[in-house]
Scaffold this motif. Sequence first.
Motif, mmCIF file in Angstrom:
data_model
loop_
_atom_site.group_PDB
_atom_site.id
_atom_site.type_symbol
_atom_site.label_atom_id
_atom_site.label_comp_id
_atom_site.label_asym_id
_atom_site.label_seq_id
_atom_site.Cartn_x
_atom_site.Cartn_y
_atom_site.Cartn_z
ATOM 1 N N UNK A 12 1.021 -0.869 -0.283
ATOM 2 C CA UNK A 12 0.075 -0.207 0.093
ATOM 3 C C UNK A 12 1.234 1.142 -0.035
ATOM 4 N N UNK A 13 0.138 2.115 0.043
ATOM 5 C CA UNK A 13 0.934 3.664 0.022
ATOM 6 C C UNK A 13 1.934 3.454 0.813
ATOM 7 N N UNK A 14 1.314 3.514 1.919
ATOM 8 C CA UNK A 14 2.592 3.706 3.732
ATOM 9 C C UNK A 14 3.479 2.919 3.636
ATOM 10 N N UNK A 15 3.229 1.150 3.514
ATOM 11 C CA UNK A 15 4.787 0.666 3.039
ATOM 12 C C UNK A 15 5.529 0.890 2.374
ATOM 13 N N UNK A 16 4.778 1.006 1.287
ATOM 14 C CA UNK A 16 5.754 1.307 -0.276
ATOM 15 C C UNK A 16 6.967 2.330 0.106
ATOM 16 N N UNK A 17 6.452 3.762 -0.084
ATOM 17 C CA UNK A 17 7.114 5.237 0.701
ATOM 18 C C UNK A 17 8.768 4.622 1.298
#
Length: 355
Positions: free
Chosen positions: A208-213
């Motif tokens: 997800x965007x959080x983990x990806x960042x």
Amino acid sequence: MYKNLRVVPHMVFGRGSFNQLDDILRAYRTDEGSHVVYLIDAIHEHRPLIHRVPIHKNDLIILVNVDTEPKTSYVDELVQRVNEYSNRPPDAIIGLGGGSTLDLAKAVALMLTNPGSAADYQGWDLVKNPGITHIGIPTLAGTGAEISRTTVLTGPTRKLGINSDFTPFDQIIMDAELVEGVPTDQWFYTGMDCYIHNAEALAGSFINTFAQAYAEKSLDLCRDVYLGDDPEADDKLMVASYFGGMSIAYSQVGVAHALSYGLSFLLGTRHGVGNCIVFDQLDDYYGPYVEEFRRMMDKHNIQLPRGVTKDVDEAGMEKMIDVALGLEPLWQNALGPDWKSIMTREKVRALYERM
């Protein structure tokens, strides 16, 4: 339902920050008769660092042996030793060392307030009571143990962490001066745990965007460290480790970690080494990352152990397969909800046989 993520609430980062430990502990000490317990990697017994630990008169130092992967039975022994030392609980448990030492500190802190054996809590969200205040001070960088909500423990029947919202440290101190001078092989294998965390998170279905960042930035830092010649490599690897741990806190690892757990359970293979042995066989799952990983190995003249499974008998092979396939969330992340039809026992066996 979205995960209500608990992270480490207090953190100090910076070279020389270890010198603030006594001041930091002042907030946790209750009175003059209280004590804290230090779990310190025994490798530091005759090194200068141990003489910098701010010991008060009632404090207990335990030099922990992490020559092998931490076992639930060892956690139980340490808990008994802490309980026998005083008729009152410690104000804090401090873990000083690499990922295994930090995991032991987290586990001991939990088991001082929860009944039974550490083996009873291997799994997800089984811990019912908050642990003793626990503080992590890494002297190696890469595992993410300083930030993660798990421990890595080998029990009587499986290798599986204590995963809970009570597991993360209450305080961490990240001082890059403490990781200087680590032998190249250990520095590489520990750092690759971080690199592989990120690869598995980014390639997984839970991303997800959080983990990806966090994973993408952590990967960039790993590349600076292992493919460049960065004068701030130790500082960057500490941050990469933290970010990698944050990434998997809201995603998950995958094939490499699942298979590595099988190796560790049966053969006692150290976590970072096992991850690398496995990852080198996973072109079909993490191709571009595996190729980059090999470039990192070449740059630092790392020779992976080979033929580690050649003497494993049939019963041992079956046990490794059982341990690996028992880690369902990892496979779901790697291969999706139909993973059982994709990753058969025969495929797992074939991968182990190549190692």
